[in-house]
Design an enzyme around this catalytic site. Structure first.
Site, PDB file in Angstrom:
ATOM      1  N   PRO A   1       0.856  -1.194   0.000  1.00  8.76           N
ATOM      2  CA  PRO A   1       0.000   0.000   0.000  1.00  8.76           C
ATOM      3  C   PRO A   1       0.884   1.233   0.000  1.00  8.76           C
ATOM      4  O   PRO A   1       1.867   1.290   0.741  1.00  8.76           O
ATOM      5  CB  PRO A   1      -0.765  -0.113   1.325  1.00  8.76           C
ATOM      6  N   MET A   2       0.570   2.199  -0.842  1.00  5.67           N
ATOM      7  CA  MET A   2       1.327   3.463  -0.847  1.00  5.67           C
ATOM      8  C   MET A   2       0.345   4.599  -1.097  1.00  5.67           C
ATOM      9  O   MET A   2      -0.134   4.787  -2.225  1.00  5.67           O
ATOM     10  CB  MET A   2       2.426   3.443  -1.914  1.00  5.67           C
ATOM     11  N   ALA A   3       0.072   5.332  -0.029  1.00  8.12           N
ATOM     12  CA  ALA A   3      -0.888   6.437  -0.122  1.00  8.12           C
ATOM     13  C   ALA A   3      -0.399   7.465  -1.131  1.00  8.12           C
ATOM     14  O   ALA A   3       0.778   7.836  -1.134  1.00  8.12           O
ATOM     15  CB  ALA A   3      -1.056   7.080   1.249  1.00  8.12           C
TER      16      ALA A   3
ATOM     17  N   GLN B   1      -7.167  -1.179   2.925  1.00  7.88           N
ATOM     18  CA  GLN B   1      -6.434  -0.974   4.186  1.00  7.88           C
ATOM     19  C   GLN B   1      -7.084   0.152   4.988  1.00  7.88           C
ATOM     20  O   GLN B   1      -7.288   1.254   4.469  1.00  7.88           O
ATOM     21  CB  GLN B   1      -4.969  -0.627   3.935  1.00  7.88           C
TER      22      GLN B   1
ATOM     23  N   CYS C   1       1.914   2.857   9.950  1.00  5.48           N
ATOM     24  CA  CYS C   1       2.086   4.223   9.443  1.00  5.48           C
ATOM     25  C   CYS C   1       2.725   5.117  10.506  1.00  5.48           C
ATOM     26  O   CYS C   1       2.223   5.218  11.628  1.00  5.48           O
ATOM     27  CB  CYS C   1       0.732   4.791   8.993  1.00  5.48           C
TER      28      CYS C   1
ATOM     29  N   LYS D   1      -0.674  -5.112   8.906  1.00  8.74           N
ATOM     30  CA  LYS D   1       0.657  -4.680   8.437  1.00  8.74           C
ATOM     31  C   LYS D   1       1.296  -3.842   9.535  1.00  8.74           C
ATOM     32  O   LYS D   1       0.734  -2.839   9.970  1.00  8.74           O
ATOM     33  CB  LYS D   1       0.534  -3.871   7.150  1.00  8.74           C
TER      34      LYS D   1
ATOM     35  N   GLY E   1       7.255  -2.027  -2.310  1.00  7.37           N
ATOM     36  CA  GLY E   1       6.692  -0.679  -2.385  1.00  7.37           C
ATOM     37  C   GLY E   1       7.418   0.162  -3.412  1.00  7.37           C
ATOM     38  O   GLY E   1       7.120   0.133  -4.611  1.00  7.37           O
ATOM     39  N   ARG E   2       8.440   0.896  -2.954  1.00  4.63           N
ATOM     40  CA  ARG E   2       9.063   1.911  -3.796  1.00  4.63           C
ATOM     41  C   ARG E   2       9.674   1.362  -5.083  1.00  4.63           C
ATOM     42  O   ARG E   2       9.713   2.061  -6.098  1.00  4.63           O
ATOM     43  CB  ARG E   2      10.094   2.682  -2.967  1.00  4.63           C
TER      44      ARG E   2
HETATM   45  C1  LIG Z   1       4.678   7.112  -0.694  1.00  4.32           C
HETATM   46  C2  LIG Z   1       4.445   5.999   0.287  1.00  4.32           C
HETATM   47  C3  LIG Z   1       3.189   5.801   0.812  1.00  4.32           C
HETATM   48  C4  LIG Z   1       2.950   4.773   1.726  1.00  4.32           C
HETATM   49  N1  LIG Z   1       1.678   4.555   2.172  1.00  4.32           N
HETATM   50  C5  LIG Z   1       1.409   3.480   2.961  1.00  4.32           C
HETATM   51  C6  LIG Z   1       0.071   3.150   3.315  1.00  4.32           C
HETATM   52  O1  LIG Z   1      -0.891   3.785   2.879  1.00  4.32           O
HETATM   53  N2  LIG Z   1      -0.109   2.074   4.138  1.00  4.32           N
HETATM   54  C7  LIG Z   1       0.939   1.323   4.608  1.00  4.32           C
HETATM   55  O2  LIG Z   1       0.720   0.351   5.341  1.00  4.32           O
HETATM   56  N3  LIG Z   1       2.207   1.601   4.258  1.00  4.32           N
HETATM   57  C8  LIG Z   1       2.459   2.641   3.442  1.00  4.32           C
HETATM   58  N4  LIG Z   1       3.742   2.880   3.029  1.00  4.32           N
HETATM   59  C9  LIG Z   1       4.819   1.940   3.425  1.00  4.32           C
HETATM   60  C10 LIG Z   1       5.000   0.864   2.360  1.00  4.32           C
HETATM   61  O3  LIG Z   1       3.842   0.064   2.247  1.00  4.32           O
HETATM   62  C11 LIG Z   1       6.208  -0.041   2.685  1.00  4.32           C
HETATM   63  O4  LIG Z   1       5.982  -0.639   3.934  1.00  4.32           O
HETATM   64  C12 LIG Z   1       7.526   0.731   2.718  1.00  4.32           C
HETATM   65  O5  LIG Z   1       7.635   1.615   1.625  1.00  4.32           O
HETATM   66  C13 LIG Z   1       8.737  -0.224   2.722  1.00  4.32           C
HETATM   67  O6  LIG Z   1       8.740  -1.025   1.577  1.00  4.32           O
HETATM   68  P1  LIG Z   1       9.710  -0.721   0.304  1.00  4.32           P
HETATM   69  O7  LIG Z   1      11.115  -0.642   0.832  1.00  4.32           O
HETATM   70  O8  LIG Z   1       9.486  -1.866  -0.626  1.00  4.32           O
HETATM   71  O9  LIG Z   1       9.270   0.605  -0.259  1.00  4.32           O
HETATM   72  C14 LIG Z   1       4.010   3.922   2.142  1.00  4.32           C
HETATM   73  C15 LIG Z   1       5.284   4.133   1.611  1.00  4.32           C
HETATM   74  C16 LIG Z   1       5.514   5.134   0.697  1.00  4.32           C
HETATM   75  C17 LIG Z   1       6.900   5.314   0.126  1.00  4.32           C
END
Ligand SMILES: Cc1cc2nc3c(=O)[nH]c(=O)nc-3n(C[C@H](O)[C@H](O)[C@H](O)COP(=O)(O)O)c2cc1C
Length: 322
Positions: free
Chosen positions: A16-18, A70, A100, A139, A224-225
């Site tokens: 999830p990425m808001a 979520q 979060c 999560k 995510g990223r």
């Molecule tokens: C722009 C952005 C928005 C995010 N929004 C959420 C979200 O809405 N809910 C959530 O549980 N995690 C959120 N995260 C965290 C990601 O789901 C993830 O746990 C975190 O980026 C680490 O994973 P990665 O290294 O693969 O990016 C967000 C991360 C980013 C960068």
């Protein structure tokens, strides 16, 4: 592998990425091999009050399944009520946010702040599980800070309360996104529970995916990223973990994916919002190419689809060898 009754194919889910992983991006990532995806975090209070913005985040399309909605919050009753209301948008499961770090979420006792209050966290899971007839997942991070690493204990309590799977982002709340993943705590979560564990944090290609699996013993990965501007990362990981050869997409193929994603954004969000949001997505799709810095600056000026095509055309001319 199953998450309760849900059959999951593949190895890596879209995180999830808001403000980023909207319906368009989720569809594109599923098309390129994501195992499942999770919608943007949505306020349980907003959902129960009938807020339109919250509702717009909840819509689940047929091309992004299996998909979770979520929700976040700090009150078991409101979370349960919100979970029931999300059913109208037909998610395949519900994910509870306990990770979060943002002050407007954690400052009110929701998100990662629930890790400091395991009794409340457990009652929220129990209430949501009771409210809906869908798998409920959680999560979380590894803990609030380095002195309070409690993901294994909290995961056990979530399982006892009926959670169907646990995702662990291998950092504490205080680490935010600082370099370094705590693989050992994710491995301890995996040993502590009998439900599937989804490992998350800094997985960006086949090699880091293999490492995350072997270091933690997890059941799935979550990305995510690394999926920003690169939905192909799921195909790369699927190939690496099945021992298949992977051929990187050409620049043309990357841009075709971008065009498809932006077209879906136009369809789901309307022209104005789609164009504003396409600026960052277009910039991400330019990753790793020659002359990207200048082209990225041009992304800030995008107002119509032909601007995106023009930037991509320039990128192709400057990178004829890619
Ligand atoms: C722009 C952005 C928005 C995010 N929004 C959420 C979200 O809405 N809910 C959530 O549980 N995690 C959120 N995260 C965290 C990601 O789901 C993830 O746990 C975190 O980026 C680490 O994973 P990665 O290294 O693969 O990016 C967000 C991360 C980013 C960068």
């Amino acid at each position: 592998m199953k998450i309760k009754s849900l059959e999951i194919k593949g190895f890596a889910a879209l995180a999830p990425m808001a403000g980023v992983a909207d319906r368009a991006m989720r569809e594109i990532c599923m098309k390129h091999g994501a195992a499942f995806c999770v919608g943007e975090l949505t306020s349980s209070r907003g959902i129960t009050l009938g807020d339109k913005k919250s509702a717009s985040l909840l819509y689940c399309g047929e091309k992004e399944r299996p998909v979770a909605s979520q929700i976040f919050g700090n009150d078991p009753e409101i979370m349960a009520d919100a979970a029931k209301k999300t059913l109208e948008y037909r998610p395949d499961f519900i994910d509870i946010n306990m990770g979060c770090p943002a002050p407007k979420v954690a400052g009110n006792g929701g998100g990662s702040a629930l890790m400091k209050n395991p009794d409340l966290a457990e009652s929220i899971v129990r209430a949501v599980v009771k409210a809906v007839n869908l798998p409920v997942t959680v999560k979380m991070r590894t803990g609030w800070d380095g002195e309070h690493i409690n993901a294994p204990e909290l995961a056990e309590r979530c399982e006892a309360a009926g959670a169907a799977a646990i995702t662990v982002h291998g950092r504490t709340r205080m680490q935010m996104y600082a370099p370094g993943i705590d693989y050992e705590t994710i491995a301890r979560v995996k040993r502590a529970v009998n439900i599937p564990v989804i490992a998350n944090g800094d997985v960006k290609d086949g090699e880091s995916a293999r490492y995350m699996y072997s270091a933690t013993g997890c059941d799935f990965l979550m990305i995510g990223r690394a999926a920003q501007g690169n939905p192909f990362v799921f195909e790369e990981i699927n190939a690496a973990l099945s021992g298949r050869e992977y051929r990187r997409p050409t620049l043309e193929q990357r841009f075709e994916a971008l065009f498809e994603q932006v077209s879906l954004m136009q369809k789901y969000k309307g022209e104005h919002i789609a164009m504003l949001e396409s600026r960052k997505h277009t910039a991400w799709y330019l990753g790793g190419i020659c002359g990207a810095a200048k082209l990225r600056r041009e992304c800030g000026e995008i107002t119509c689809f032909s601007d995106i095509r023009r930037i991509c055309q320039k990128a192709l001319e400057q990178n004829a060898d890619m």
